[in-house]
Design an enzyme around this catalytic site. Structure first.
Site, PDB file in Angstrom:
ATOM      1  N   ASN A  95       0.885  -1.170   0.000  1.00 19.87           N
ATOM      2  CA  ASN A  95       0.000   0.000   0.000  1.00 19.87           C
ATOM      3  C   ASN A  95       0.914   1.208   0.000  1.00 19.87           C
ATOM      4  O   ASN A  95       1.431   1.613   1.047  1.00 19.87           O
ATOM      5  CB  ASN A  95      -0.897  -0.032   1.239  1.00 19.87           C
ATOM      6  CG  ASN A  95      -1.908   1.101   1.256  1.00 19.87           C
ATOM      7  OD1 ASN A  95      -1.795   2.063   0.496  1.00 19.87           O
ATOM      8  ND2 ASN A  95      -2.882   1.016   2.134  1.00 19.87           N
ATOM      9  N   LYS A 154       3.527   1.024   3.067  1.00 22.33           N
ATOM     10  CA  LYS A 154       2.978   0.128   4.067  1.00 22.33           C
ATOM     11  C   LYS A 154       2.917  -1.260   3.444  1.00 22.33           C
ATOM     12  O   LYS A 154       2.502  -1.410   2.294  1.00 22.33           O
ATOM     13  CB  LYS A 154       1.574   0.580   4.483  1.00 22.33           C
ATOM     14  CG  LYS A 154       0.954  -0.251   5.599  1.00 22.33           C
ATOM     15  CD  LYS A 154      -0.439   0.263   5.953  1.00 22.33           C
ATOM     16  CE  LYS A 154      -1.055  -0.561   7.064  1.00 22.33           C
ATOM     17  NZ  LYS A 154      -2.454  -0.128   7.363  1.00 22.33           N
ATOM     18  N   ARG A 193      -2.555  -2.031  -3.647  1.00 21.39           N
ATOM     19  CA  ARG A 193      -3.687  -1.121  -3.531  1.00 21.39           C
ATOM     20  C   ARG A 193      -3.513  -0.012  -4.568  1.00 21.39           C
ATOM     21  O   ARG A 193      -2.483   0.653  -4.608  1.00 21.39           O
ATOM     22  CB  ARG A 193      -3.742  -0.511  -2.136  1.00 21.39           C
ATOM     23  CG  ARG A 193      -4.883   0.497  -1.987  1.00 21.39           C
ATOM     24  CD  ARG A 193      -4.626   1.453  -0.857  1.00 21.39           C
ATOM     25  NE  ARG A 193      -5.710   2.431  -0.731  1.00 21.39           N
ATOM     26  CZ  ARG A 193      -5.555   3.651  -0.213  1.00 21.39           C
ATOM     27  NH1 ARG A 193      -4.378   4.047   0.209  1.00 21.39           N
ATOM     28  NH2 ARG A 193      -6.572   4.470  -0.141  1.00 21.39           N
ATOM     29  N   HIS A 226     -12.471   4.046  -0.677  1.00 17.08           N
ATOM     30  CA  HIS A 226     -12.481   3.149   0.497  1.00 17.08           C
ATOM     31  C   HIS A 226     -13.193   1.833   0.190  1.00 17.08           C
ATOM     32  O   HIS A 226     -13.650   1.139   1.097  1.00 17.08           O
ATOM     33  CB  HIS A 226     -13.153   3.824   1.710  1.00 17.08           C
ATOM     34  CG  HIS A 226     -12.378   4.964   2.274  1.00 17.08           C
ATOM     35  ND1 HIS A 226     -12.992   6.128   2.712  1.00 17.08           N
ATOM     36  CD2 HIS A 226     -11.055   5.144   2.479  1.00 17.08           C
ATOM     37  CE1 HIS A 226     -12.080   6.971   3.158  1.00 17.08           C
ATOM     38  NE2 HIS A 226     -10.887   6.401   3.026  1.00 17.08           N
ATOM     39  N   LEU A 277     -14.218   6.235   9.066  1.00 14.64           N
ATOM     40  CA  LEU A 277     -13.780   7.516   9.616  1.00 14.64           C
ATOM     41  C   LEU A 277     -12.306   7.446   9.994  1.00 14.64           C
ATOM     42  O   LEU A 277     -11.917   6.740  10.924  1.00 14.64           O
ATOM     43  CB  LEU A 277     -14.606   7.879  10.854  1.00 14.64           C
ATOM     44  CG  LEU A 277     -16.129   7.894  10.687  1.00 14.64           C
ATOM     45  CD1 LEU A 277     -16.802   8.259  12.006  1.00 14.64           C
ATOM     46  CD2 LEU A 277     -16.545   8.862   9.584  1.00 14.64           C
ATOM     47  N   ARG A 307      -9.506  17.737   4.554  1.00 17.71           N
ATOM     48  CA  ARG A 307     -10.357  17.965   3.384  1.00 17.71           C
ATOM     49  C   ARG A 307     -11.710  18.500   3.814  1.00 17.71           C
ATOM     50  O   ARG A 307     -12.267  18.085   4.827  1.00 17.71           O
ATOM     51  CB  ARG A 307     -10.550  16.664   2.600  1.00 17.71           C
ATOM     52  CG  ARG A 307      -9.280  16.108   2.018  1.00 17.71           C
ATOM     53  CD  ARG A 307      -9.514  14.780   1.343  1.00 17.71           C
ATOM     54  NE  ARG A 307      -8.431  13.845   1.648  1.00 17.71           N
ATOM     55  CZ  ARG A 307      -8.503  12.535   1.492  1.00 17.71           C
ATOM     56  NH1 ARG A 307      -9.616  11.977   1.035  1.00 17.71           N
ATOM     57  NH2 ARG A 307      -7.480  11.770   1.806  1.00 17.71           N
ATOM     58  N   ARG A 333      -7.837  13.386  17.839  1.00 16.06           N
ATOM     59  CA  ARG A 333      -7.454  13.353  19.255  1.00 16.06           C
ATOM     60  C   ARG A 333      -7.061  14.734  19.756  1.00 16.06           C
ATOM     61  O   ARG A 333      -7.423  15.135  20.875  1.00 16.06           O
ATOM     62  CB  ARG A 333      -6.318  12.349  19.459  1.00 16.06           C
ATOM     63  CG  ARG A 333      -6.729  10.905  19.229  1.00 16.06           C
ATOM     64  CD  ARG A 333      -5.535   9.996  19.080  1.00 16.06           C
ATOM     65  NE  ARG A 333      -4.764  10.319  17.884  1.00 16.06           N
ATOM     66  CZ  ARG A 333      -3.746   9.595  17.417  1.00 16.06           C
ATOM     67  NH1 ARG A 333      -3.397   8.493  18.058  1.00 16.06           N
ATOM     68  NH2 ARG A 333      -3.096   9.946  16.318  1.00 16.06           N
ATOM     69  N   VAL A 375     -10.799   6.641  13.509  1.00 18.45           N
ATOM     70  CA  VAL A 375     -11.716   7.380  14.381  1.00 18.45           C
ATOM     71  C   VAL A 375     -12.944   6.535  14.679  1.00 18.45           C
ATOM     72  O   VAL A 375     -13.393   6.443  15.826  1.00 18.45           O
ATOM     73  CB  VAL A 375     -12.121   8.719  13.733  1.00 18.45           C
ATOM     74  CG1 VAL A 375     -13.157   9.445  14.594  1.00 18.45           C
ATOM     75  CG2 VAL A 375     -10.898   9.613  13.534  1.00 18.45           C
ATOM     76  N   ASN A 384     -12.164   3.838  17.335  1.00 19.19           N
ATOM     77  CA  ASN A 384     -11.555   4.187  18.625  1.00 19.19           C
ATOM     78  C   ASN A 384     -12.176   5.364  19.354  1.00 19.19           C
ATOM     79  O   ASN A 384     -11.841   5.588  20.520  1.00 19.19           O
ATOM     80  CB  ASN A 384     -10.058   4.476  18.406  1.00 19.19           C
ATOM     81  CG  ASN A 384      -9.311   3.281  17.873  1.00 19.19           C
ATOM     82  OD1 ASN A 384      -9.269   2.234  18.508  1.00 19.19           O
ATOM     83  ND2 ASN A 384      -8.730   3.416  16.683  1.00 19.19           N
ATOM     84  N   GLU A 408      -7.927  -3.798   5.299  1.00 17.26           N
ATOM     85  CA  GLU A 408      -7.815  -3.677   3.850  1.00 17.26           C
ATOM     86  C   GLU A 408      -6.752  -4.613   3.281  1.00 17.26           C
ATOM     87  O   GLU A 408      -6.911  -5.159   2.178  1.00 17.26           O
ATOM     88  CB  GLU A 408      -7.508  -2.229   3.481  1.00 17.26           C
ATOM     89  CG  GLU A 408      -8.668  -1.286   3.771  1.00 17.26           C
ATOM     90  CD  GLU A 408      -8.297   0.177   3.656  1.00 17.26           C
ATOM     91  OE1 GLU A 408      -8.664   0.789   2.646  1.00 17.26           O
ATOM     92  OE2 GLU A 408      -7.630   0.699   4.576  1.00 17.26           O
TER      93      GLU A 408
END
Length: 399
Positions: free
Chosen positions: A9, A16, A91, A180, A209, A241, A284, A331, A334, A384
């Protein structure tokens, strides 16, 4: 490993990667090379036993990062030279209207991804770098492209068509594509399993999210609407964004503020969202500032949650019946406050969040609505990389 797949990715400044079994989903290693293009990069490699190793990279680019990743496998395991890979899964963010399923990569596919760069100028070029490097490093291994946009390719025309001049659509590909999709494919299947229902008879609203955020209405495992559009800019408020805004605003700012189209585009993509409203793009940090009474952060949270609530209501209307609302992404998985407060006020639609279930530690996949709720509310962590490995194996007949 019965079907080892190396998943890549690749972003503009990161690589990644994961090595996992495409059949069982078992992970054998994962890692991240970051800060590519900067003076000093960082490679973090985690082996299957959980042992984590870190290496600093001097003036890294994608080429040197991939070389360092191969060295990390050789040094910290498992050694890729001793493994016969089933596939390398890539990806790819934007497949346009050409790709509605994973494909085996050849020169023709590479050329098609190149032609789609104008639709994803920040993402597809980096994806292509990874594909070219991997094809050279692993010349005998099948390379498979899995597209973020593919899951949404079967949306009905009424959902993906913009009301614009027809030549914009036919000559320039202007339409809703959605993103996504790899996450939605995995999460919708897991949500149906959690509900004890077959995917083909399950209706879901899923909120992915993270720094990028989107929503999707999913009927029977198929996307019937989604919030991101031709690009990943439309829809929910995100880290940097803007999400939805009046389409006349860019032209107005070019006339009134003397901004160039490029400056407006950059601002809407990189300087807006939570960052623009609160001065911080990380949820956060925004919550920390709001807790200290920062009015800009308080407003940012209200705008963020209002947009989620609005899409939840809209997708109830699209689907007619909803079995569950599902949260995923950093998000979504968590942040208990975001889940609870974004759905507040939807009780007449059968939606409620149980505060204790929502905040209690528990299994990763879980229901956070009250027992017997008309519409379940679920948390389902996305995966993913596992979905990419699975799709690669299915394409090659190894799944």
């Amino acid at each position: 490993m019965s079907a080892p797949v190396l998943v890549l990715n690749i972003g503009s400044s990161t690589v990644k990667y994961e090595l996992l079994d495409g059949r069982s989903g078992e992970r054998h290693a994962e890692g991240l090379a970051e800060r590519l293009g900067e003076g000093e990069g960082l490679l973090t490699h985690t082996a299957g036993d959980g042992a984590r190793s870190v290496k600093r990279l001097e003036r890294p680019d994608h080429e040197t990062a991939m070389a360092a990743i191969l060295d990390a496998f050789a040094e910290w395991g498992p050694d890729l030279s001793r493994i016969t890979l089933t596939a390398v899964g890539h990806r790819v963010v934007h497949g346009g209207s050409r790709f509605s399923a994973p494909v085996l990569i050849d020169d023709r596919v590479v050329k098609a991804i190149e032609e789609l760069v104008p639709l994803a100028p920040l993402h597809n070029p980096a994806n292509l770098v990874g594909i070219r490097i991997a094809r050279r490093i692993f010349p005998g291994v099948p390379q498979v492209a899995v597209f973020d946009t593919a899951f949404h390719q079967n949306m009905p025309p009424a959902a993906y068509t913009y009301a614009v001049p027809p030549d914009w659509i036919t000559e320039h590909g202007v339409r809703r594509y959605g993103f996504h999709g790899t996450s939605y494919a995995y999460v919708s299947r897991r949500a149906a399993h959690l509900l004890g229902r077959p995917p083909e008879s399950t209706r879901l609203i899923v909120f992915h999210l993270g720094n990028g955020a989107s929503a999707a209405a999913i009927d029977g495992g198929r996307s019937v609407d989604t919030s991101m559009g031709m690009t990943p800019l439309e829809g929910l408020v995100m880290g940097t964004r803007s999400g939805d805004l009046d389409p006349a605003i860019p032209a107005y700012l070019c006339r009134s503020a003397g901004l160039t189209p490029e400056a407006v585009d950059r601002a809407l993509s990189r300087e807006s969202g939570l960052l623009g409203l609160a001065g911080a793009g990380d949820m956060r940090e925004v919550r920390r500032r709001a807790a200290q009474g920062d009015p800009a952060a308080v407003l940012a949270l209200e705008v963020y949650r209002h947009r989620i609530r609005k899409y939840a209501g809209a997708y109830f209307a699209v689907l007619g019946r909803v079995d569950a609302i599902v949260f995923t992404g950093g998000v979504g998985e968590n942040d208990a406050d975001t889940r609870e407060k974004s759905l507040a006020g939807l009780e007449r639609l059968g939606v409620a969040v149980d505060p204790e279930r929502n905040r209690a530690p528990g299994p990763a996949e879980r229901e956070i609505s009250p027992a017997g709720a008309e519409t379940a509310v679920l948390v389902v962590p996305t995966d993913e990389e596992r979905e990419i490995a699975l799709q690669a194996c299915e394409l090659l007949g190894s799944g």
